[in-house]
Design a protein around this motif. Structure first.
Motif, PDB file in Angstrom:
ATOM      1  N   UNK A  83       1.040  -0.750  -0.142  1.00  0.00           N
ATOM      2  CA  UNK A  83      -0.259   0.052   0.050  1.00  0.00           C
ATOM      3  C   UNK A  83       0.594   0.995   0.122  1.00  0.00           C
ATOM      4  N   UNK A  84       0.515   2.412  -0.436  1.00  0.00           N
ATOM      5  CA  UNK A  84       1.197   3.857  -0.498  1.00  0.00           C
ATOM      6  C   UNK A  84       0.049   4.276   0.189  1.00  0.00           C
TER       7      UNK A  84
ATOM      8  N   UNK B  69      -4.774   2.261 -10.548  1.00  0.00           N
ATOM      9  CA  UNK B  69      -2.963   3.321 -10.668  1.00  0.00           C
ATOM     10  C   UNK B  69      -2.391   3.307 -10.989  1.00  0.00           C
ATOM     11  N   UNK B  70      -2.034   1.080 -11.027  1.00  0.00           N
ATOM     12  CA  UNK B  70      -0.773   1.146 -11.400  1.00  0.00           C
ATOM     13  C   UNK B  70      -0.879   0.482 -12.620  1.00  0.00           C
TER      14      UNK B  70
ATOM     15  N   UNK C 273       5.973   8.182 -12.039  1.00  0.00           N
ATOM     16  CA  UNK C 273       5.683   9.427 -12.692  1.00  0.00           C
ATOM     17  C   UNK C 273       5.349  10.019 -11.097  1.00  0.00           C
ATOM     18  N   UNK C 274       5.160  11.466 -11.451  1.00  0.00           N
ATOM     19  CA  UNK C 274       4.753  12.276  -9.589  1.00  0.00           C
ATOM     20  C   UNK C 274       3.888  11.757  -8.821  1.00  0.00           C
ATOM     21  N   UNK C 275       3.541  10.843 -10.003  1.00  0.00           N
ATOM     22  CA  UNK C 275       2.165  10.836  -9.025  1.00  0.00           C
ATOM     23  C   UNK C 275       1.944   9.182  -8.031  1.00  0.00           C
ATOM     24  N   UNK C 276       3.028   9.049  -7.862  1.00  0.00           N
ATOM     25  CA  UNK C 276       3.720   7.810  -7.732  1.00  0.00           C
ATOM     26  C   UNK C 276       4.444   7.986  -6.449  1.00  0.00           C
TER      27      UNK C 276
ATOM     28  N   UNK D 279       9.252   6.609  -1.953  1.00  0.00           N
ATOM     29  CA  UNK D 279       9.530   6.815  -2.916  1.00  0.00           C
ATOM     30  C   UNK D 279       9.048   8.188  -3.220  1.00  0.00           C
ATOM     31  N   UNK D 280      10.209   8.928  -4.033  1.00  0.00           N
ATOM     32  CA  UNK D 280       9.869   9.875  -4.497  1.00  0.00           C
ATOM     33  C   UNK D 280      10.391  10.406  -6.191  1.00  0.00           C
TER      34      UNK D 280
END
Length: 124
Positions: free
Chosen positions: A37-38, A63-64, A87-90, A120-121
């Motif tokens: 999960x994130x 989303x993934x 992507x930045x959304x991740x 994660x960035x």
């Protein structure tokens, strides 16, 4: 005592890849489903991926889907999450969790134990 340790997070440029790992101990790993999960500040925890105890069945969050692969090694008590085309959304804190049953679930309330997570960035 259940112990989950995530690793593999970091900063990556958009379009890049990362592989997260979760080392597990203190429970019947072979008999338990596992999930990833994130979460980002101010948002609800989001389902990313889950895998059954046998490793034969798995599910991915919308989303993934198509960009991540979950896998497990029951001999090493390890579950991994390979993420591609990030992507930045991740950008989020990614945590693994132990499912209550052998079959996987998207619902976080069906997971009993959680790791501290790995950040994660993704930058553009």
């Amino acid at each position: 005592q259940v112990h989950l340790v995530e690793s593999g997070g970091g900063a990556v440029q958009a379009g890049g890849s990362l592989t997260l790992s979760c080392a597990a101990s203190g429970f019947n790993f072979r008999g338990s489903s596992m999930g990833w999960f994130r979460q980002t500040p101010g948002k609800d925890r989001e389902f990313v991926a889950a895998i059954s105890a046998s490793g034969e069945d798995y599910d991915y969050g919308d989303a993934v889907k198509g960009r991540v692969i979950i896998d497990r090694d029951n001999a090493e008590n390890m579950v991994t999450l390979r993420m591609n085309n990030l992507g930045p959304e991740d950008t989020a804190l990614y945590a693994c969790a132990v499912g209550r049953r052998a079959g996987f679930s998207r619902r976080q309330e069906r997971y009993d134990h959680w790791g501290q997570g790995t950040q994660v960035t993704v930058f553009s």
